[in-house]
Design a protein around this motif. Structure first.
Motif, PDB file in Angstrom:
ATOM      1  N   HIS A 163       0.815  -1.215   0.000  1.00  0.00           N
ATOM      2  CA  HIS A 163       0.000   0.000   0.000  1.00  0.00           C
ATOM      3  C   HIS A 163       0.850   1.268   0.000  1.00  0.00           C
ATOM      4  O   HIS A 163       0.370   2.336   0.339  1.00  0.00           O
ATOM      5  CB  HIS A 163      -0.907   0.013   1.240  1.00  0.00           C
ATOM      6  N   ASN A 165       2.263   2.807  -2.544  1.00  0.00           N
ATOM      7  CA  ASN A 165       2.207   3.603  -3.774  1.00  0.00           C
ATOM      8  C   ASN A 165       3.555   3.713  -4.471  1.00  0.00           C
ATOM      9  O   ASN A 165       3.944   4.799  -4.897  1.00  0.00           O
ATOM     10  CB  ASN A 165       1.730   5.035  -3.469  1.00  0.00           C
TER      11      ASN A 165
ATOM     12  N   TYR B  41      -8.135  11.942   0.310  1.00  0.00           N
ATOM     13  CA  TYR B  41      -7.320  10.725   0.482  1.00  0.00           C
ATOM     14  C   TYR B  41      -6.974  10.056  -0.856  1.00  0.00           C
ATOM     15  O   TYR B  41      -6.120   9.169  -0.890  1.00  0.00           O
ATOM     16  CB  TYR B  41      -8.056   9.696   1.352  1.00  0.00           C
ATOM     17  N   ARG B  44      -3.440   8.592  -2.292  1.00  0.00           N
ATOM     18  CA  ARG B  44      -2.354   8.614  -1.294  1.00  0.00           C
ATOM     19  C   ARG B  44      -1.976   7.186  -0.877  1.00  0.00           C
ATOM     20  O   ARG B  44      -2.837   6.295  -0.867  1.00  0.00           O
ATOM     21  CB  ARG B  44      -2.792   9.379  -0.037  1.00  0.00           C
ATOM     22  N   PRO B  45      -0.729   6.988  -0.456  1.00  0.00           N
ATOM     23  CA  PRO B  45      -0.368   5.698   0.147  1.00  0.00           C
ATOM     24  C   PRO B  45      -1.199   5.488   1.416  1.00  0.00           C
ATOM     25  O   PRO B  45      -1.617   6.474   2.050  1.00  0.00           O
ATOM     26  CB  PRO B  45       1.111   5.868   0.503  1.00  0.00           C
ATOM     27  N   SER B  46      -1.412   4.248   1.796  1.00  0.00           N
ATOM     28  CA  SER B  46      -2.221   3.957   2.993  1.00  0.00           C
ATOM     29  C   SER B  46      -1.705   4.676   4.228  1.00  0.00           C
ATOM     30  O   SER B  46      -2.472   5.213   5.020  1.00  0.00           O
ATOM     31  CB  SER B  46      -2.218   2.452   3.292  1.00  0.00           C
ATOM     32  N   GLY B 332      -5.436   4.160  -3.298  1.00  0.00           N
ATOM     33  CA  GLY B 332      -4.141   4.753  -3.596  1.00  0.00           C
ATOM     34  C   GLY B 332      -3.884   4.582  -5.082  1.00  0.00           C
ATOM     35  O   GLY B 332      -4.826   4.351  -5.852  1.00  0.00           O
ATOM     36  N   SER B 333      -2.628   4.645  -5.488  1.00  0.00           N
ATOM     37  CA  SER B 333      -2.370   4.542  -6.925  1.00  0.00           C
ATOM     38  C   SER B 333      -2.468   3.098  -7.415  1.00  0.00           C
ATOM     39  O   SER B 333      -2.679   2.865  -8.596  1.00  0.00           O
ATOM     40  CB  SER B 333      -0.990   5.111  -7.256  1.00  0.00           C
ATOM     41  N   ASN B 337      -6.539   2.183  -0.258  1.00  0.00           N
ATOM     42  CA  ASN B 337      -5.694   2.796   0.780  1.00  0.00           C
ATOM     43  C   ASN B 337      -6.386   2.818   2.141  1.00  0.00           C
ATOM     44  O   ASN B 337      -5.721   2.909   3.173  1.00  0.00           O
ATOM     45  CB  ASN B 337      -5.155   4.171   0.379  1.00  0.00           C
TER      46      ASN B 337
END
Lengths: 296, 382
Positions: A163, A165, B41, B44-46, B332-333, B337
């Motif tokens: 998670h 990214n 949010y 965004r990364p978790s 997220g991407s 997330n």
């Protein structure tokens, strides 16, 4: 490795670290040898049973203080970190020190700290999915001048968290950096990103790519799209001009997808596998074919 | 806040939340930032999404906790596994005018869950946690909320005393000091009693208005690779539908959801209802959760697949499901997330007739809801 061996291995590493260090620690009144010996004693003491609760706590505190002490040599601090990593497995017993341990690591994972120590601290924090550590790693990938670790290491550490990214950065690293190690790390990261399928398919088919990148692509595509992998792998196995290693790897992976794939009823492919299995001029490929034959 | 989104630097977001915190009566504006699908949010990364959400949550200690935000606090205390967000929820609870009856058990459960992953937390100006000096930890925040509850937390006293007596101690000296403070605060009868609110632990499936987003023709694929449309599976029987994804890192969410679904399946079988219902879960992460992965995930958690019990992924767009069922999930991407717990009961047309967002539903309660729905459907023909 059983617990005793594991413990002994750590003790040996600590003893070796202390033995390598000849320089005197900068801390007044405490020589490097004394400090190294102190780390080993603290670690051994922390593992010793029976021991009182207070004794255990004192030893862990001593190790954390050693890790934080920038006046000591890197070798000694690395030894303390190694010991703390082992003690962190003790669960309940180590729990009271966890926050302090992580705070100490955050103090080390920053510019200006010895690169090896910084890298080790970042790795532990990344494994804990620490957002600050992940941010530092991502920043380093975007701006290599500020990087605390190599691109390959940064990708590896970020890959500890699905998670985080990191996929977009991994794509950029793969396309922009010539370093094979960084490219390999990028492909490992992309192995869990469904958007990487086309990249993997193209690399797997491209005979001009290094074998390591094609093998990683095979693994990645097999994970993300087994059907697509099977279609390409089948072509590669039948391509006599391709590398034997990649053909053997493809055949080995196909053996694991047989139950799902039309290959089981594809007589042309089955005949090919029989021929390859009987071809004594081939080594790995022939062996892979012979392993597959009973499944057909 | 409408001008902020998922690419706004985190530092700017924290500064904006700080400004909101300082405004009187800003609790509802902050509460609007809590849903997982909020634009702030997205992408965004978790870790960053959690940190931002925790920062928003912690604000309620200062601004006061609006009633609409209590469900978010309860969910984090009940199921959260991030020390930062759980600590933020504990702080948020201290801004409440009224607390749920089961807040004490929620706090004690959270203490148990976080006890091996405690970490320093800081909720002012989002200072980096390079040095723990002056900061509290997640456990300290949880104990401080018990102290804030005062006599209302008296049921926690035996547990707190046992924690202090335990050898070897599972807590640092600083945390033990907060346990002692909590015991003192709870034992003082003159402390004001925090009032209770209606948010009880008892199970309540709220009827939700159907969102008209059309999912009927969205293609699904099950754990065996079979492909069908939503309308081919759900309509015709009462259904339980939950959402999950196999890469979820919180064992109290997706993994537990599928485990409970397996237990529900067994209960339905024992009650003779199995032939009358569908049991299904759809993944939030359809590009990664291929049939084999779905199969292994379900089988490893005791789910017994059949025509009426399936795990599924969308092979088409997932957004129609988000809209139709008002799902609390953000991305997220590459993957999810953050997400809330979502369980629904659908009628024989595939429309939601009950929804259980954010709470740990109990299998027995969901079975009861199914039974009621079947009885009602027998009466109305739906």
């Amino acid at each position: 490795m059983d617990v005793k061996d594991y413990r002994k291995s750590y003790e040996d590493q600590l003893a070796a670290a202390a033995a390598q260090r000849n320089e005197t620690a900068a801390r007044p009144g405490l020589s490097g040898a004394e400090a190294g010996g102190s780390v080993i004693r603290s670690f051994r003491n922390a593992l010793r049973t029976p021991m009182t609760h207070d004794e255990f706590n004192d030893n862990v505190r001593q190790l954390i203080a050693t890790l934080q002490n920038s006046a000591l040599t890197t070798q000694i601090r690395l030894a303390a970190l190694q010991a703390l990593k082992a003690l962190a497995f003790l669960g309940d017993k180590f729990a009271p020190f966890r926050a302090e341990y992580l705070a100490a690591l955050r103090q080390i994972a920053r510019p200006g700290v010895d690169p090896e120590l910084c890298e080790k601290a970042l790795e532990v924090l990344a494994a804990e999915k620490d957002p600050d550590a992940q941010d530092l790693l991502r920043r380093g990938l975007r701006d290599p001048k500020s990087a605390l670790v190599s691109a390959a290491k940064a990708l590896q550490f970020l890959s500890y968290d699905d998670h985080s990214n990191v996929a977009d950065l991994a794509f950029s690293i793969f396309n922009q950096l010539p370093d094979l190690g960084a490219k390999e790390a990028a492909l490992r990261v992309l192995g869990t990103n469904p958007k990487s399928q086309d990249l993997f398919a193209n690399l797997l088919k491209d005979k001009n790519q290094p074998l390591s990148l094609r093998t990683l692509s095979a693994t990645g595509l097999h994970l993300l799209n087994p059907q697509k992998f099977a279609d390409i792998a089948q072509q590669i196995v039948g391509d006599h001009s391709d590398s034997e290693d990649i053909r053997a790897s493809s055949l080995g992976a196909l053996a694991n997808t047989l139950t799902d794939h039309a290959l089981q009823t594809n007589s042309n492919f089955q005949n090919l596998v029989r021929q390859l299995g009987a071809d004594n001029s081939l080594q790995n490929l022939s062996a892979a074919a012979r392993r597959m034959l009973p499944k057909l | 806040m409408s001008s902020f989104d998922g690419v706004t630097p985190l530092a700017d977001m924290f500064a904006a939340v700080d400004r909101l915190r300082a405004l009187p009566g800003s609790g509802n504006d902050l509460a609007n930032l809590l849903p997982e699908q909020s634009a702030i949010y997205a992408g965004r990364p978790s870790g960053d999404a959690e940190r931002l959400r925790g920062y928003v949550l912690a604000s309620f200690e200062q601004t006061g906790l609006p009633e609409t935000a209590m469900a978010f606090v309860v969910e984090e205390l009940e199921s959260g596994n991030s020390p930062y967000v759980v600590a933020a929820a504990a702080k948020a609870a201290r801004g409440a005018n009224a607390v749920p009856e089961h807040i004490v058990s929620l706090l004690l459960d959270a203490i148990e869950r976080i006890s091996q992953s405690d970490d320093f937390v800081r909720f002012k100006h989002a200072e980096p946690l390079e040095n723990g000096a002056g900061a509290t930890t997640a456990l300290m925040e949880l104990f401080r909320t018990l102290a804030w509850l005062g006599v209302r937390a008296s049921t926690a006293l035996p547990s707190l005393e046992a924690m202090l007596q335990r050898r070897p101690s599972a807590f640092s000296d600083a945390v033990r000091a907060d346990i002692e403070n909590a015991i003192t605060a709870i034992s003082r009868a003159d402390r004001p009693k925090a009032p209770s609110c209606c948010a009880d632990k008892s199970f309540s499936g709220a009827l939700i208005p159907p969102n008209r987003a059309d999912v009927d023709d969205v293609e699904l694929q099950d754990q065996d690779g079979k492909v069908f449309c939503f309308r081919d599976f759900f309509p015709g029987r009462i259904s339980v539908l939950t959402f999950f994804y196999t890469r979820c890192m919180n064992p109290n969410k997706c993994s537990l959801t599928i485990t409970k679904l397996a237990r529900l399946q067994q209960l339905a079988r024992d009650a003779g209802l199995h032939d009358q219902i569908n049991i299904a879960a759809i993944t939030y992460d359809p590009a990664f959760d291929l049939p084999k992965r779905l199969y292994q995930y379900g089988a490893n958690r005791g789910l017994s697949f059949d025509d009426r019990t399936r795990l599924m992924r969308s092979t088409g767009p997932f957004d129609p499901f988000r809209h139709r069922f008002e799902l609390g999930v953000g991305y997220g991407s590459a993957t999810v997330n953050q997400h809330r717990l979502d369980a629904l009961v659908l009628d024989r047309r595939g429309w939601p007739i009950a929804s259980y967002p954010r709470i740990q539903w109990r299998e027995e309660d969901l079975l009861g809801a199914l039974r009621s729905s079947l009885d009602a459907a027998a009466g109305t023909g739906r």
